[in-house]
Design an enzyme around this catalytic site. Sequence first.
Site, PDB file in Angstrom:
ATOM      1  CE  LYS A  92      -4.819   3.088 -10.516  1.00 37.98           C
ATOM      2  NZ  LYS A  92      -5.746   2.073 -11.071  1.00 37.98           N
ATOM      3  CG  ASP A 128      -4.641  -0.901 -12.781  1.00 41.68           C
ATOM      4  OD1 ASP A 128      -4.901  -1.536 -11.736  1.00 41.68           O
ATOM      5  OD2 ASP A 128      -4.555   0.339 -12.816  1.00 41.68           O
TER       6      ASP A 128
END
Length: 309
Positions: A92, A128
């Site tokens: 990420k 997220d």
Amino acid sequence: MHYDDSDRVRLLDELEHWQYNGTALAVLGSPITHSVSPAMHNAALNLMGQTQQLYRNWRYFKFNTPPEILHQALEKLHQAGFTGINLTIPHKVQAVDLVVEIDAGAKLSGAVNTLHRQENGWAGYNSDGYGLEQALKRELGVELAGATVILLGAGGAARAAAVQCLQSGVAALWIGNRNQERLEGLIELLADASGCERVRGFDLSAPPSDLPTDGVIVNATSLGLKADDPVPLKLSRFGSDTKIYDMTYGVENDLARTAKTQGLAYADGLSMLVWQGVRSLEIWTGAQVPAQAMMDGACYAKGYTPRRA
């Protein structure tokens, strides 16, 4: 090549002879075997395809991708015509430098988990934070606006969570981590965010005396992936109104057991996984996504009792 086995772990070599004629999506990670993303995305796409012919040929796959070949993997997936990519551990943060454009929230968090194909490369997003906010609301009845949040961890998921907390107007955000260099990096990253004056960092191994004793604790560390992992923060000092959201899921870990013993509200991270997936699929399709179908697919894949999304 057959495409009824989308949950099978694939290797990049398979892209050399990729022949799927539909719209392809994928998740990249290392390890990736445990990922339920194909099950939940394909469940949603199958339902969407029942009423919208466009989505009947969309399919989601998973590729084992060590970090040292992420750049190569993204190039190959782009060449193969993939429309969207999800990234999980450990990609990420690294992927931020590999996209041609980036959403403002993802840029601020310094992490991306959703890539959308553009003509000249990939656009980066981070779903997220959205997933966490929806999960907190639906599982624990927590609204981030005005809340006191104690965030544990400073990695990619914690970065997105911290940005979402500030953007949604938390009253206070405490961030605890054992690695102080990484913690300082996250706090520095948040320096340009609106509400950054509400952020306090602390050492998880030595919590300060003025750490709040209520609010919502969000575990964004890797502690909890194994049943015998110790709790990242002792819960004995917290009051009965404290609520705990654990980004890990599928394990009856020490954090869950301790919360239950103390009578604290607890939820694991499956709902966050589902809702960040919903947001990713919205980005790729531009359509309304059936969250319950995603939850059903994830529960079926893991052998869990069905849950409400």
